[in-house]
Design an enzyme around this catalytic site. Structure first.
Site, PDB file in Angstrom:
ATOM      1  CD  GLU A  64      -6.301   1.748  -2.724  1.00 26.00           C
ATOM      2  OE1 GLU A  64      -7.242   2.294  -3.347  1.00 26.00           O
ATOM      3  OE2 GLU A  64      -5.717   2.293  -1.766  1.00 26.00           O
ATOM      4  CG  HIS A 133      -6.632   1.155   8.298  1.00 28.49           C
ATOM      5  ND1 HIS A 133      -7.823   1.838   8.300  1.00 28.49           N
ATOM      6  CD2 HIS A 133      -5.857   1.782   7.382  1.00 28.49           C
ATOM      7  CE1 HIS A 133      -7.759   2.842   7.433  1.00 28.49           C
ATOM      8  NE2 HIS A 133      -6.584   2.824   6.860  1.00 28.49           N
TER       9      HIS A 133
END
Lengths: 332, 342
Positions: A64, A133
């Site tokens: 990322e 998440h």
């Protein structure tokens, strides 16, 4: 003649916007984890790789920080990347590039470059994905000058704001609530933009202004519809952009209704509700207030796994109804 | 950039790379620029000591051959990303010292209009996308620039400068991996000056050579003596050729040394006076290059004197330019945060 309007899901609307952007401008390309043949974790990119090829729909490694940096570097040197984070939570891995590089590069270099990067963040709770998440981190990025941060609430706005983001010369962060992806709504065909920095009054009312973001706009509308029978007339303002914030629309609404409630999913403390409340307290609308401002935000906890607990951490329609009734009538 | 004619080239057949590759004029220009970097930093340091420049700065004195050698084969539109120790890179890529001084003085005529200072010095027109205050921050950005080059077919090569400290950042590893899998025209240049601030590479880094890391990303890992201009330039030349041919990235480890401390707060408690003295007296990159130029007959004492004088004048003029330049209007404090739109 108006463009043909169809019902599309929020995810389909985003996908259509990305396709239009790539058709219109060869500099536009997509990057992200598993956005190619897999179609993206939420099937937002879907089959775009078949239509645009692996050169323009690029699967990145699970990197990322590096991936976000590559997008920033490509943007600074002439391309128009749209970078998908698989979950908004993973922005935490890329904060360096988002906050120190993308947001500041134009400024640090005295205006010699622009950073036209778009980053998309599937956000929010409600999918049973638990604490890592399910977060809503938009206020983190909203705190950074140099970034623009948007939260479209409808398929129509998801498409139009994404196209506005791609056309924007500065970094635009789009927070997309995961529970909205399957929601359907009218979406015009072809190219159109919905301006960044403009709130939208979703429902007009006299008694109370609810400023909501993302999925909370729909919950606020549901609450408003329910309270209509009790004679409570609620105005729902969809903030749509949290930086730069459309202060005037909120101020005008509060001056009309004399009451303000902020409804948002992110953790209540130090969030968007605090900003909107303080902004109103500092504005001419303060004198119009007939009651204290109310904030309904997420609980001061990570998102739990258990579905009942998960629901209890974020404002639900009955919470909004109860709070609105109390605010307008003084009784629960 | 082949500067030497065939006859001249034949007569230099046994000399190191740069003396075969470049003309006498080009080589003298390199010496000029090495002096310019050295004197610029000495000038900046002096201005700092006299209170004319605030903040801090990270001097690359002792690393001039590394910056010049790497940039030697680059074209003007090739790009670099640089580091907090980036003054040399900026000058090597073609920046004017007067606008660098102006930036250090915080003036509107500076490269960043006084918003960036030493740590964000850039010269976008000459391909320098900027120094970076975050260790390894520029490495993924360089890979992105390399991706642009490949997608837009511009043929540009991108160099990412970073220090030894950056090799233990995640961004370094993620960026090298992506450049390798996508075969991007990027050259990763680790200027290993032995210390990440105070922590030596021996204490911070599991591999003996940072170039060894290249094996993990299936790219060539090349070690050069960073204080010998010809060695650095030759490695850069090969890496640029490989990048332009579409064969992908290279990692060059340029082993060098900074004479000064990490920044202005450094008390040099982690290294000995003897160590510093050894590098300054015996391995100074400018002295080494100057000796070779003399030995191989490219320049004489008079020529060297002329370069030193010209550089001294350029530095004095640059400082005067910076002093005389206007400061930003306070009302512009929020300029350049977003792109101004009509």
């Amino acid at each position: 003649m108006d463009a043909m309007v169809r019902e599309l899901s929020y995810a389909q609307a985003i996908q259509e916007a990305m396709a239009i952007a790539m058709d219109m401008d060869e500099r536009v390309f997509l990057m992200g984890e598993d956005i190619g043949v897999y179609g993206g974790a939420f099937q937002v990119t879907g089959d775009l790789v078949e239509r645009y090829g692996t050169e323009r729909v690029i699967d990145t490694p699970i990197s990322e920080l590096g991936g976000a940096g590559v997008a920033v570097g490509a943007a600074v040197t002439g391309m128009r990347p749209i970078f998908e984070f698989q979950f908004s939570d993973f922005a935490t891995l890329a904060m360096e590039q988002i906050v120190n590089q993308a947001a500041k590069m134009r400024f640090m270099l005295g205006g010699e470059v622009s950073v036209p990067v778009v980053m998309r963040f599937p956000a929010g709770s409600g999918t049973g994905a638990a604490a890592q998440h399910s977060q809503s981190l938009e206020a983190w990025l909203g705190h950074v000058p140099g970034l623009k941060v948007i939260q479209p609430a409808t398929p129509h706005d998801a498409k139009g704001m994404l196209l506005a983001a791609v056309a924007d010369p500065d970094p635009v962060m789009i927070f997309e609530h995961k529970l909205l992806y399957k929601m359907k709504g009218p979406v015009p065909e072809g190219y159109y933009t919905v301006p960044i920095g403009k709130a939208d009054i979703r429902r007009e009312g006299r008694d109370l202004t609810i400023v909501a973001t993302s999925i909370m706009v729909h919950k606020a509308l549901e609450a408003a519809a329910a309270l209509e029978a009790e004679g409570i007339d609620i105005e729902v303002v969809d903030l749509r952009t949290i930086r730069p914030m459309d202060k005037q629309t909120v101020i005008d609404s509060v001056k009309k209704t004399s009451r303000l409630m902020c409804v948002y999913e992110a953790v209540k403390t130090l969030g968007i509700g605090a900003e909107v409340s303080a902004m109103i307290a500092e504005s001419e609308a303060f004198d119009y207030l007939d009651a204290p401002i109310v904030r309904l935000g997420g609980a001061e906890t990570p998102i739990p796994y258990n579905p009942e607990l998960e629901k209890a951490t974020v404002p639900q329609v009955p919470d909004i109804i109860a709070a609105a009734r109390e605010l307008v009538k003084g009784v629960r | 950039m082949a500067g030497a004619s065939k006859a001249v080239a034949d007569s230099r057949a046994n000399l190191p790379f740069v003396y075969r590759q470049y003309s006498a004029e080009q080589l003298k220009q390199v010496l000029h620029k090495m002096y310019l970097i050295r004197r610029f930093e000495e000038g900046a340091e002096e201005c700092y000591t006299r209170g004319l420049i605030h903040g801090t700065m990270h001097l690359s004195i002792g690393q001039e051959a590394s910056a010049m050698g790497i940039c030697m084969p680059l074209a003007e539109d090739d790009q670099i990303t640089s580091t907090h120790r980036g003054h040399g890179h900026c000058i090597a890529k073609g920046a004017e010292v007067k606008r660098m001084f102006a930036e250090f003085f915080g003036k509107t005529t500076g490269y960043c209009k006084g918003r960036g200072g030493s740590m964000h010095i850039a010269d976008v027109a000459k391909g320098n996308l900027g120094a970076n205050g975050i260790v390894a921050g520029g490495i993924p950005i360089a890979v992105g620039a390399g991706l642009s080059s490949k997608m837009m077919k511009t043929g540009k090569v991108v160099v990412s400068f970073f220090g030894d400290g950056a090799n233990n950042e995640g961004a370094f590893h993620e960026a090298l991996n992506m450049a390798a899998i996508w075969k991007l025209p990027v050259i990763f240049v680790c200027e290993n000056n032995g210390y990440g601030m105070s922590t030596s590479t021996a204490r911070s880094t599991a591999v003996k050579n940072i170039a060894d890391r290249a094996a993990a990303y299936s790219m060539p890992g090349v070690i050069v003596n960073g204080n010998i201009f010809s060695e650095v330039a030759e490695a850069s030349h090969q890496a640029v050729a490989r990048a332009r041919a579409g064969e992908g990235p290279t990692l060059i480890e340029s082993k060098t040394y900074r004479h000064r401390g990490h920044s202005k707060s450094d008390r040099n408690r982690y290294r000995t006076k003897e160590e510093i003295e050894d590098w300054m007296s015996n391995r100074d990159p400018i002295t080494l290059f100057e000796s070779e130029l003399r030995e191989f007959g490219f320049i004489d004492d008079k020529g060297i004197e002329a370069i030193r004088d010209a550089v001294a004048q350029e530095i004095a003029d640059g400082i005067e330019f910076a002093k005389a330049s206007p400061s930003p209007d306070i009302r512009t404090v929020q300029d350049y945060v977003y792109t101004e739109q009509a």
